[in-house]
Design a protein around this motif. Structure first.
Motif, mmCIF file in Angstrom:
data_model
loop_
_atom_site.group_PDB
_atom_site.id
_atom_site.type_symbol
_atom_site.label_atom_id
_atom_site.label_comp_id
_atom_site.label_asym_id
_atom_site.label_seq_id
_atom_site.Cartn_x
_atom_site.Cartn_y
_atom_site.Cartn_z
ATOM 1 N N TYR A 203 0.851 -1.192 0.000
ATOM 2 C CA TYR A 203 0.000 0.000 0.000
ATOM 3 C C TYR A 203 0.889 1.244 0.000
ATOM 4 N N VAL A 204 0.536 2.198 -0.861
ATOM 5 C CA VAL A 204 1.181 3.502 -0.873
ATOM 6 C C VAL A 204 0.083 4.536 -1.073
ATOM 7 N N SER A 205 -0.023 5.515 -0.154
ATOM 8 C CA SER A 205 -1.058 6.538 -0.256
ATOM 9 C C SER A 205 -0.758 7.476 -1.421
ATOM 10 N N VAL A 206 -1.740 8.312 -1.759
ATOM 11 C CA VAL A 206 -1.594 9.212 -2.897
ATOM 12 C C VAL A 206 -0.412 10.157 -2.705
ATOM 13 N N ASN A 207 -0.263 10.691 -1.490
ATOM 14 C CA ASN A 207 0.839 11.620 -1.225
ATOM 15 C C ASN A 207 2.131 10.933 -0.792
ATOM 16 N N GLY A 208 2.088 9.613 -0.662
ATOM 17 C CA GLY A 208 3.291 8.881 -0.296
ATOM 18 C C GLY A 208 3.628 8.890 1.180
ATOM 19 N N ASN A 209 2.787 9.498 2.008
ATOM 20 C CA ASN A 209 3.082 9.588 3.442
ATOM 21 C C ASN A 209 2.719 8.314 4.201
ATOM 22 N N LEU A 210 1.838 7.514 3.646
ATOM 23 C CA LEU A 210 1.442 6.263 4.286
ATOM 24 C C LEU A 210 1.919 5.099 3.414
ATOM 25 N N PHE A 211 2.577 4.144 4.050
ATOM 26 C CA PHE A 211 3.193 3.057 3.288
ATOM 27 C C PHE A 211 3.153 1.780 4.102
ATOM 28 N N GLU A 212 2.895 0.660 3.406
ATOM 29 C CA GLU A 212 3.003 -0.644 4.066
ATOM 30 C C GLU A 212 3.415 -1.708 3.051
ATOM 31 N N HIS A 213 4.306 -2.567 3.474
ATOM 32 C CA HIS A 213 4.637 -3.789 2.740
ATOM 33 C C HIS A 213 4.688 -4.918 3.757
ATOM 34 N N SER A 214 3.983 -6.024 3.484
ATOM 35 C CA SER A 214 3.984 -7.126 4.445
ATOM 36 C C SER A 214 3.912 -8.452 3.714
ATOM 37 N N LEU A 215 4.579 -9.427 4.289
ATOM 38 C CA LEU A 215 4.495 -10.814 3.863
ATOM 39 C C LEU A 215 4.329 -11.652 5.113
ATOM 40 N N VAL A 216 3.230 -12.390 5.178
ATOM 41 C CA VAL A 216 2.919 -13.193 6.366
ATOM 42 C C VAL A 216 2.550 -14.602 5.904
ATOM 43 N N THR A 217 3.117 -15.606 6.533
ATOM 44 C CA THR A 217 2.791 -16.994 6.209
ATOM 45 C C THR A 217 2.571 -17.768 7.495
ATOM 46 N N ASP A 218 1.808 -18.843 7.407
ATOM 47 C CA ASP A 218 1.774 -19.790 8.523
ATOM 48 C C ASP A 218 1.428 -21.187 8.040
ATOM 49 N N ASP A 260 6.968 -10.558 7.943
ATOM 50 C CA ASP A 260 7.924 -9.524 7.548
ATOM 51 C C ASP A 260 7.099 -8.298 7.186
ATOM 52 N N VAL A 261 7.027 -7.319 8.088
ATOM 53 C CA VAL A 261 6.126 -6.177 7.930
ATOM 54 C C VAL A 261 6.913 -4.881 8.084
ATOM 55 N N TYR A 262 6.748 -4.004 7.092
ATOM 56 C CA TYR A 262 7.300 -2.651 7.198
ATOM 57 C C TYR A 262 6.153 -1.674 6.985
ATOM 58 N N ARG A 263 5.942 -0.775 7.928
ATOM 59 C CA ARG A 263 4.815 0.146 7.865
ATOM 60 C C ARG A 263 5.242 1.534 8.345
ATOM 61 N N TYR A 264 4.792 2.575 7.596
ATOM 62 C CA TYR A 264 5.039 3.967 7.975
ATOM 63 C C TYR A 264 3.718 4.714 7.891
ATOM 64 N N ASP A 265 3.307 5.374 8.984
ATOM 65 C CA ASP A 265 2.006 6.039 9.027
ATOM 66 C C ASP A 265 2.111 7.551 9.027
ATOM 67 N N GLY A 266 3.270 8.085 8.606
ATOM 68 C CA GLY A 266 3.457 9.528 8.594
ATOM 69 C C GLY A 266 4.180 10.051 9.804
ATOM 70 N N LEU A 267 4.122 9.277 10.894
ATOM 71 C CA LEU A 267 4.800 9.663 12.124
ATOM 72 C C LEU A 267 5.749 8.583 12.618
ATOM 73 N N ASP A 268 5.263 7.361 12.682
ATOM 74 C CA ASP A 268 6.037 6.257 13.238
ATOM 75 C C ASP A 268 6.296 5.196 12.183
ATOM 76 N N THR A 269 7.368 4.474 12.384
ATOM 77 C CA THR A 269 7.728 3.366 11.514
ATOM 78 C C THR A 269 7.702 2.070 12.298
ATOM 79 N N THR A 270 7.052 1.067 11.738
ATOM 80 C CA THR A 270 7.036 -0.276 12.316
ATOM 81 C C THR A 270 7.786 -1.211 11.381
#
Length: 433
Positions: A203-218, A260-270
């Motif tokens: 996911y990438v927001s229109v302005n690029g401030n919100l971003f997520e990439h994740s891969l999850v398996t079980d 494997d999750v990378y997330r940025y919400d405009g303020l914090d990074t996970t």
């Protein structure tokens, strides 16, 4: 390391996160806080003859599949029986996401049923035992959605979910005639199954401030226990009434998960990279089924009503929506199945048909993981199934049956339409001696 799954936590293993349809999220679908859709609530159906009649078999059963539909109906089996059924299951999921359509299909072929029935010689009445294997549900899925290319005012978003596996039962049962017109039965069941699930999300927001990439398996192993009790009452020349109570299914889940999750919400990074094992318990509730069948000369008609209060489903406690409403994520469901069979003594072939109404038991809750909002989707849970089939008796001891069923339903969310259709072909054989 060993961790328990907890709903609504980013670090939860994939079964709690991924057995849902996060595609309804109006923003990034990281699925925090969404109650999971437990796929074990689905139903495949057992036996080619029964499924040719739409699964309306609780009162009509007179073969080894009575172990699945009504253990009391085992009392109607008069000869030693060995039977098996295989089925081909084609599942097609179509997604229209903001005008972009995606179609995915999986087509597993598996054993549907194995059965052995032995009627003991008796002076009067009936005493019958049976053992069998039943495929309760399949966990196969291939799902994809993506936002359209070249739309500058829409966030770029895509999601892919792949799952393979099945959930099965090993059952032993006993039936006897309590009176000339009443049969009683009970069965005990060991549950088992496996599942592999993988979800990739961007996911990438229109302005690029919100971003997520994740891969999850079980990878998950299932084991559990349950049972059924039933009654079959006969009246007139061809009437039967049946009552079956399916006991709760207590299921233990053990598995290994990777995220494997990378997330940025405009303020914090996970940034999470983890692999761990997990244990969980799921309890599926009671079901009560009423069945009725009647022979009208060459025609057999049958119908079933099955009630399940899925509010009683327990997954580390009852499943509820996020605050402030805290509503149950599941609901009460009444399933209806009707079917018939036409047979002539001079014909070697029997013809069958049926219809089923089997509503989806869960609600879909939308969650925006960045903004924390949620709403209930515009969702019609009706799910219908049509069936047809035929059978032939060969040499007075060998029976061959085939059936075809088609089931479908749709649901909509913010900017998305999902459709799912299932086609199943059953082929069964039984030898009686």
């Amino acid at each position: 390391m060993r961790r328990d799954k907890s709903l609504g936590r980013l670090g939860a293993p994939a079964f709690a996160i991924l057995c849902l349809l996060p595609s309804f999220s109006p923003g990034p679908a990281g699925a925090q806080g969404i109650p999971p859709e437990i796929p074990l609530t689905d139903r495949v159906g057992v036996g080619a003859r029964a499924m040719g009649m739409g699964g309306a078999y609780t009162a009509a059963a007179d073969d080894a599949t009575a172990l699945y539909y009504n253990p009391a109906a085992l009392a109607r089996v008069e000869r030693i029986e060995l039977s098996t059924t295989v089925f081909h299951h084609r599942i097609e999921e179509s997604t229209d996401f903001l005008g972009r359509r995606s179609d995915k299909t999986v087509s597993p072929t598996r054993i549907n049923q194995l059965g052995f029935v032995y009627p003991f010689p008796t002076y009067r009445g009936s005493l019958v035992v049976g053992m069998g294997f039943h495929r309760l549900t399949t966990l196969d899925r291939d799902f994809f959605r993506a936002s359209p290319d070249g739309m500058d005012l829409v966030a770029a978003e895509d999601e892919a979910i792949f799952e393979s596996g099945a959930f099965s039962a090993w059952t032993a049962g006993l039936a006897w005639d309590a009176s000339p017109r009443v049969s009683l039965g009970a069965s005990a069941t060991l549950l088992s199954g496996t599942s592999y699930l993988e979800r990739e999300y961007h996911y990438v927001s229109v302005n690029g401030n919100l971003f997520e990439h994740s891969l999850v398996t079980d990878e998950t192993d299932f084991e559990g226990v349950t049972g059924s009790v039933g009654a079959l009452v006969r009246w007139g020349d061809g009437g039967r009434f049946a009552l079956v109570i399916d006991l709760p299914r207590d299921i233990r889940l053990d598995g290994t998960a990777f995220e494997d999750v990378y997330r940025y919400d405009g303020l914090d990074t996970t940034d999470v990279y983890d692999e761990f094992v997990f244990e969980d318990d799921v309890t599926l509730p009671f079901s009560t089924t009423l069945g009725l069948s009647w022979n009208f000369g060459d025609v057999l008609l049958a119908g079933d009503l099955q009630f399940t209060d899925w509010n009683q489903l327990e997954f580390s406690g009852p499943l509820r929506t996020p605050p402030p409403d805290r509503e149950f994520a599941y609901r009460e469901v009444l399933s209806v199945r009707v079917g018939g069979e036409y047979r002539r003594e001079e014909w070697p072939v029997r013809l069958r048909g049926g219809f089923g109404y089997d509503p989806v038991p869960y609600k879909i809750i939308l969650t925006d993981v960045f903004n924390g909002g949620f709403e209930e989707a515009d969702y019609a849970p009706q799910r219908y199934e049509i069936a047809m089939g035929a059978g032939a008796l060969l040499e007075d001891s060998f029976t061959v049956d085939v059936a075809y069923t088609h089931r479908w339903f749709e649901r909509t969310g913010t900017g998305i339409l999902e459709g799912k259709s299932e086609d199943k072909v059953y082929m069964g054989a039984a030898f009686r001696f």
